[in-house]
Design a protein around this motif. Structure first.
Motif, PDB file in Angstrom:
ATOM      1  N   ILE A  15     -98.401 -40.414  18.395  1.00 13.73           N
ATOM      2  CA  ILE A  15     -98.443 -38.948  18.391  1.00 13.73           C
ATOM      3  C   ILE A  15     -98.901 -38.426  17.032  1.00 13.73           C
ATOM      4  O   ILE A  15     -99.687 -37.467  16.944  1.00 13.73           O
ATOM      5  CB  ILE A  15     -97.056 -38.380  18.770  1.00 13.73           C
ATOM      6  CG1 ILE A  15     -96.737 -38.717  20.227  1.00 13.73           C
ATOM      7  CG2 ILE A  15     -97.014 -36.877  18.541  1.00 13.73           C
ATOM      8  CD1 ILE A  15     -97.718 -38.151  21.240  1.00 13.73           C
ATOM      9  N   PHE A  69    -105.561 -45.530  21.102  1.00 13.77           N
ATOM     10  CA  PHE A  69    -106.206 -44.221  20.990  1.00 13.77           C
ATOM     11  C   PHE A  69    -107.392 -44.350  20.046  1.00 13.77           C
ATOM     12  O   PHE A  69    -107.230 -44.705  18.889  1.00 13.77           O
ATOM     13  CB  PHE A  69    -105.215 -43.175  20.471  1.00 13.77           C
ATOM     14  CG  PHE A  69    -105.821 -41.823  20.248  1.00 13.77           C
ATOM     15  CD1 PHE A  69    -106.278 -41.070  21.320  1.00 13.77           C
ATOM     16  CD2 PHE A  69    -105.931 -41.299  18.972  1.00 13.77           C
ATOM     17  CE1 PHE A  69    -106.838 -39.817  21.120  1.00 13.77           C
ATOM     18  CE2 PHE A  69    -106.487 -40.042  18.755  1.00 13.77           C
ATOM     19  CZ  PHE A  69    -106.944 -39.306  19.836  1.00 13.77           C
ATOM     20  N   LEU A 111    -104.177 -32.705  18.612  1.00 13.99           N
ATOM     21  CA  LEU A 111    -103.176 -32.699  19.689  1.00 13.99           C
ATOM     22  C   LEU A 111    -102.450 -31.360  19.737  1.00 13.99           C
ATOM     23  O   LEU A 111    -102.030 -30.838  18.714  1.00 13.99           O
ATOM     24  CB  LEU A 111    -102.172 -33.835  19.461  1.00 13.99           C
ATOM     25  CG  LEU A 111    -101.004 -33.932  20.448  1.00 13.99           C
ATOM     26  CD1 LEU A 111    -101.497 -34.285  21.831  1.00 13.99           C
ATOM     27  CD2 LEU A 111     -99.991 -34.970  19.958  1.00 13.99           C
ATOM     28  N   TYR A 156     -96.740 -32.728  25.356  1.00 12.42           N
ATOM     29  CA  TYR A 156     -98.062 -32.618  24.753  1.00 12.42           C
ATOM     30  C   TYR A 156     -99.164 -32.663  25.806  1.00 12.42           C
ATOM     31  O   TYR A 156     -98.979 -33.187  26.908  1.00 12.42           O
ATOM     32  CB  TYR A 156     -98.290 -33.766  23.761  1.00 12.42           C
ATOM     33  CG  TYR A 156     -97.336 -33.769  22.592  1.00 12.42           C
ATOM     34  CD1 TYR A 156     -97.512 -32.911  21.513  1.00 12.42           C
ATOM     35  CD2 TYR A 156     -96.254 -34.655  22.556  1.00 12.42           C
ATOM     36  CE1 TYR A 156     -96.639 -32.923  20.439  1.00 12.42           C
ATOM     37  CE2 TYR A 156     -95.376 -34.669  21.483  1.00 12.42           C
ATOM     38  CZ  TYR A 156     -95.570 -33.809  20.427  1.00 12.42           C
ATOM     39  OH  TYR A 156     -94.704 -33.818  19.357  1.00 12.42           O
ATOM     40  N   ASP A 157    -100.325 -32.145  25.432  1.00 10.14           N
ATOM     41  CA  ASP A 157    -101.488 -32.153  26.331  1.00 10.14           C
ATOM     42  C   ASP A 157    -102.184 -33.509  26.223  1.00 10.14           C
ATOM     43  O   ASP A 157    -103.250 -33.639  25.615  1.00 10.14           O
ATOM     44  CB  ASP A 157    -102.446 -31.016  25.958  1.00 10.14           C
ATOM     45  CG  ASP A 157    -103.547 -30.828  26.992  1.00 10.14           C
ATOM     46  OD1 ASP A 157    -103.441 -31.426  28.085  1.00 10.14           O
ATOM     47  OD2 ASP A 157    -104.511 -30.099  26.701  1.00 10.14           O
ATOM     48  N   ILE A 158    -101.545 -34.523  26.793  1.00  7.96           N
ATOM     49  CA  ILE A 158    -102.060 -35.884  26.753  1.00  7.96           C
ATOM     50  C   ILE A 158    -101.986 -36.498  28.152  1.00  7.96           C
ATOM     51  O   ILE A 158    -101.241 -36.025  29.008  1.00  7.96           O
ATOM     52  CB  ILE A 158    -101.266 -36.781  25.765  1.00  7.96           C
ATOM     53  CG1 ILE A 158     -99.778 -36.828  26.149  1.00  7.96           C
ATOM     54  CG2 ILE A 158    -101.459 -36.300  24.338  1.00  7.96           C
ATOM     55  CD1 ILE A 158     -98.953 -37.773  25.278  1.00  7.96           C
ATOM     56  N   THR A 189    -107.337 -32.011  26.690  1.00 11.89           N
ATOM     57  CA  THR A 189    -106.413 -33.111  26.941  1.00 11.89           C
ATOM     58  C   THR A 189    -106.902 -34.375  26.245  1.00 11.89           C
ATOM     59  O   THR A 189    -108.062 -34.776  26.401  1.00 11.89           O
ATOM     60  CB  THR A 189    -106.295 -33.377  28.454  1.00 11.89           C
ATOM     61  OG1 THR A 189    -105.825 -32.198  29.104  1.00 11.89           O
ATOM     62  CG2 THR A 189    -105.342 -34.526  28.719  1.00 11.89           C
ATOM     63  N   LEU A 190    -106.034 -34.994  25.476  1.00  8.94           N
ATOM     64  CA  LEU A 190    -106.362 -36.250  24.808  1.00  8.94           C
ATOM     65  C   LEU A 190    -105.839 -37.404  25.663  1.00  8.94           C
ATOM     66  O   LEU A 190    -104.711 -37.362  26.153  1.00  8.94           O
ATOM     67  CB  LEU A 190    -105.728 -36.308  23.415  1.00  8.94           C
ATOM     68  CG  LEU A 190    -106.214 -35.262  22.408  1.00  8.94           C
ATOM     69  CD1 LEU A 190    -105.485 -35.424  21.082  1.00  8.94           C
ATOM     70  CD2 LEU A 190    -107.724 -35.358  22.198  1.00  8.94           C
ATOM     71  N   THR A 191    -106.672 -38.421  25.850  1.00  4.64           N
ATOM     72  CA  THR A 191    -106.270 -39.576  26.655  1.00  4.64           C
ATOM     73  C   THR A 191    -106.073 -40.793  25.760  1.00  4.64           C
ATOM     74  O   THR A 191    -106.624 -40.887  24.667  1.00  4.64           O
ATOM     75  CB  THR A 191    -107.332 -39.896  27.712  1.00  4.64           C
ATOM     76  OG1 THR A 191    -108.568 -40.224  27.077  1.00  4.64           O
ATOM     77  CG2 THR A 191    -107.555 -38.708  28.643  1.00  4.64           C
ATOM     78  N   PHE A 192    -105.251 -41.709  26.254  1.00  3.15           N
ATOM     79  CA  PHE A 192    -105.037 -42.966  25.550  1.00  3.15           C
ATOM     80  C   PHE A 192    -104.844 -44.069  26.575  1.00  3.15           C
ATOM     81  O   PHE A 192    -104.391 -43.820  27.704  1.00  3.15           O
ATOM     82  CB  PHE A 192    -103.830 -42.891  24.610  1.00  3.15           C
ATOM     83  CG  PHE A 192    -102.525 -42.608  25.300  1.00  3.15           C
ATOM     84  CD1 PHE A 192    -101.669 -43.646  25.668  1.00  3.15           C
ATOM     85  CD2 PHE A 192    -102.135 -41.307  25.578  1.00  3.15           C
ATOM     86  CE1 PHE A 192    -100.465 -43.394  26.300  1.00  3.15           C
ATOM     87  CE2 PHE A 192    -100.917 -41.046  26.209  1.00  3.15           C
ATOM     88  CZ  PHE A 192    -100.088 -42.088  26.571  1.00  3.15           C
ATOM     89  N   MET A 243    -102.570 -38.770  16.971  1.00  3.38           N
ATOM     90  CA  MET A 243    -103.220 -37.819  17.874  1.00  3.38           C
ATOM     91  C   MET A 243    -103.189 -36.395  17.312  1.00  3.38           C
ATOM     92  O   MET A 243    -104.084 -35.591  17.594  1.00  3.38           O
ATOM     93  CB  MET A 243    -102.565 -37.882  19.253  1.00  3.38           C
ATOM     94  CG  MET A 243    -102.766 -39.224  19.973  1.00  3.38           C
ATOM     95  SD  MET A 243    -101.956 -39.293  21.588  1.00  3.38           S
ATOM     96  CE  MET A 243    -103.352 -39.012  22.664  1.00  3.38           C
ATOM     97  N   VAL A 289     -95.712 -36.765  27.698  1.00  3.93           N
ATOM     98  CA  VAL A 289     -96.702 -36.123  28.564  1.00  3.93           C
ATOM     99  C   VAL A 289     -96.245 -34.707  28.922  1.00  3.93           C
ATOM    100  O   VAL A 289     -97.066 -33.791  29.054  1.00  3.93           O
ATOM    101  CB  VAL A 289     -96.948 -36.967  29.825  1.00  3.93           C
ATOM    102  CG1 VAL A 289     -97.764 -36.190  30.858  1.00  3.93           C
ATOM    103  CG2 VAL A 289     -97.665 -38.267  29.465  1.00  3.93           C
TER     104      VAL A 289
END
Length: 216
Positions: free
Chosen positions: A205, A190, A213, A30-32, A2-5, A208, A27
């Motif tokens: 995006i 990010f 991502l 995507y896995d964010i 999971t990518l966070t921002f 990412m 969300v």
């Protein structure tokens, strides 16, 4: 992975509110995960801001935000009451700001509990959608906490009894926002790169994707 921002957000910003459905869609796809960084409105952060702003800006803001709401089918009306207490004609912002401080503290407390984005969605909808008047009274914000799957009593108690601590966290967010390279909201950051405005989510995006991502 999971990518966070970081998602810098003000409850007085119509653009922040209008960005929430778009972020929710991202969300879901995507896995964010957004990390909410609540800040006070620029009217509070910069004394005299509305005395200096170009007079063409407020009417353009209204036209632009209504256009965005229509394009994305998002219910929208200027809040009743405005989250900021101010004299529009004179451009004077009151020293006492009970509405914005309360909801911002609730946001910080909600983020601590891992539900900052869910609360931001629901509280900003209560404020900006036009579905209710007097959003600051009654149980509108309490329902936003409950709908975000939070312990409303615990969050409201924290927001009421730890004001200095929560305000210090807001001040830290504002410093980090400037360090990231911008002052406005919504701001998405990010890996130290800022993306200002809901119309830059595609750019976020895109960046990412370069970091791996994945779609859900």
């Amino acid at each position: 992975m999971t990518l966070t921002f970081d998602y810098y957000f003000s409850f007085r910003s119509p653009y922040s509110y209008l960005s929430t459905p778009q972020v929710e869609n991202l969300v879901a796809r995507y896995d964010i995960a957004p990390r909410m960084r609540f800040v006070l409105p620029i009217a509070v952060r910069i004394p005299g801001f509305f005395k200096q702003v170009n007079p063409l800006w407020p009417p353009y803001l209204l036209r632009d935000t209504f256009r965005i709401s229509q394009m994305h089918n998002i219910p929208y009306r200027w809040p009743r009451p405005d989250p900021i207490v101010m004299d529009y004609a004179a451009g004077d912002v009151a020293a006492e700001q009970p509405y914005i401080y309360r909801v911002t503290r609730l946001g910080v407390a909600a983020e601590r509990a891992g539900k900052g984005f869910a609360f931001a969605q629901r509280a900003s909808r209560a404020i900006w959608s036009g579905e209710v008047d007097d959003w600051h009274e009654g149980d509108h914000l309490t329902r936003a906490l409950v709908d975000a799957e939070l312990d409303a009593n615990a969050v409201e108690d924290l927001a009421a009894t730890h004001t200095a601590e929560l305000d210090a966290e807001v001040a830290t967010n504002e410093r980090e926002q400037k360090k990231a390279g911008h002052w406005g909201v919504p701001l998405f950051v990010f890996r130290d790169e800022p993306f200002f405005g809901q119309d830059r989510l595609d750019h976020l995006i895109w960046r990412m994707r370069h970091a791996g991502l994945q779609e859900r």
